[in-house]
Design a protein around this motif. Structure first.
Motif, PDB file in Angstrom:
ATOM      1  N   ARG A   1      -1.076   5.413   3.495  1.00 19.34           N
ATOM      2  CA  ARG A   1      -1.659   4.069   3.669  1.00 19.34           C
ATOM      3  C   ARG A   1      -0.740   3.022   3.035  1.00 19.34           C
ATOM      4  O   ARG A   1      -0.446   1.992   3.629  1.00 19.34           O
TER       5      ARG A   1
ATOM      6  N   HIS B   1      -0.674   4.132  10.150  1.00 22.50           N
ATOM      7  CA  HIS B   1      -1.967   3.727  10.705  1.00 22.50           C
ATOM      8  C   HIS B   1      -2.866   4.883  11.131  1.00 22.50           C
ATOM      9  O   HIS B   1      -4.080   4.736  11.146  1.00 22.50           O
ATOM     10  N   HIS B   2      -2.275   6.018  11.516  1.00 28.49           N
ATOM     11  CA  HIS B   2      -3.070   7.132  12.045  1.00 28.49           C
ATOM     12  C   HIS B   2      -2.550   8.462  11.508  1.00 28.49           C
ATOM     13  O   HIS B   2      -1.341   8.652  11.393  1.00 28.49           O
TER      14      HIS B   2
ATOM     15  N   LYS C   1      -8.118   7.170  10.934  1.00 29.97           N
ATOM     16  CA  LYS C   1      -7.512   5.836  11.016  1.00 29.97           C
ATOM     17  C   LYS C   1      -7.282   5.330   9.595  1.00 29.97           C
ATOM     18  O   LYS C   1      -8.180   5.369   8.763  1.00 29.97           O
ATOM     19  N   LEU C   2      -6.070   4.859   9.330  1.00 30.03           N
ATOM     20  CA  LEU C   2      -5.717   4.285   8.028  1.00 30.03           C
ATOM     21  C   LEU C   2      -5.544   2.779   8.169  1.00 30.03           C
ATOM     22  O   LEU C   2      -5.268   2.280   9.249  1.00 30.03           O
ATOM     23  N   ASN C   3      -5.670   2.052   7.097  1.00 32.32           N
ATOM     24  CA  ASN C   3      -5.322   0.627   7.010  1.00 32.32           C
ATOM     25  C   ASN C   3      -6.151  -0.314   7.861  1.00 32.32           C
ATOM     26  O   ASN C   3      -5.840  -1.493   7.917  1.00 32.32           O
ATOM     27  N   GLY C   4      -7.137   0.165   8.589  1.00 26.38           N
ATOM     28  CA  GLY C   4      -7.942  -0.731   9.405  1.00 26.38           C
ATOM     29  C   GLY C   4      -7.191  -1.345  10.567  1.00 26.38           C
ATOM     30  O   GLY C   4      -7.663  -2.278  11.195  1.00 26.38           O
ATOM     31  N   ILE C   5      -5.989  -0.845  10.839  1.00 27.59           N
ATOM     32  CA  ILE C   5      -5.173  -1.364  11.939  1.00 27.59           C
ATOM     33  C   ILE C   5      -5.104  -0.308  13.021  1.00 27.59           C
ATOM     34  O   ILE C   5      -5.046   0.869  12.741  1.00 27.59           O
TER      35      ILE C   5
ATOM     36  N   ASP D   1      -9.771   2.855  17.004  1.00 24.52           N
ATOM     37  CA  ASP D   1     -10.631   3.795  16.301  1.00 24.52           C
ATOM     38  C   ASP D   1     -10.394   5.225  16.752  1.00 24.52           C
ATOM     39  O   ASP D   1     -11.010   6.150  16.246  1.00 24.52           O
TER      40      ASP D   1
END
Length: 168
Positions: free
Chosen positions: A103, A108-109, A145-149, A152
């Motif tokens: 992160r 991101h994933h 999913k990482l970072n909310g970016i 989904d």
């Protein structure tokens, strides 16, 4: 117990641990084909060491391509804890620290092939829209999913990083 970044000198001990945990047939798994000839992501290959410096656990993350994306996702694995140290929380520690570092590095994933009952506590969920190289049970392909970016979920074929998929 301490956590360190893996070094070249750790390779033999890590390989011995992975053979102990998964057996010599582990290199025939589809995830190994995605890793072959690709370096793990710097700073995300971690080992746990006991008070004598012996490796008790290991985790690695690798870049992979998903579908026609130009960017990479991370493939988590292998992760292993020596059988004499299982049940001490070392695996969870490696996963949580690895995900935090991923992160912080801007990934991101994260994708893995594993048991949802274990990995759900870290936020992983099934990802039926991902196509993993055979032979892989689609129910074991998981996503975080990482970072909310980013989306989904992910969709498409998971392929080795550096291989450009052919469209058309």
């Amino acid at each position: 117990m301490r956590l360190d970044c893996e070094t070249d000198e750790d390779d033999w001990e890590i390989e011995a641990l992975l053979d102990t945990a998964f057996g010599p047939g582990r290199k025939g798994l589809s995830a190994y084909r995605l890793r072959e000839g690709v370096d793990p992501v710097a700073g995300l290959s971690l080992v746990s060491r006991d008070q004598f410096g012996a490796i008790s656990g290991t985790i690695r993350f690798w870049p992979v391509r998903v579908g026609d994306c130009e960017s990479a996702a991370l493939l988590l694995g292998p992760i292993a804890v020596h059988p004499t140290r299982q049940g001490e929380g070392i695996g969870a520690w490696l996963i949580l620290e690895g995900l935090a570092r991923a992160r912080n590095l801007g990934w991101h994933h994260v994708i893995l092939v594993g048991d949802l009952a274990y990995y759900a506590r870290f936020g992983f969920k099934r990802c039926p829209a991902l196509s993993f190289p055979p032979p892989t049970d689609p129910a074991r392909v998981l996503f975080l999913k990482l970072n909310g970016i980013g989306g989904d979920s992910l969709s498409g074929q998971v392929s080795k990083w550096g291989i450009v998929p052919v469209s058309g």
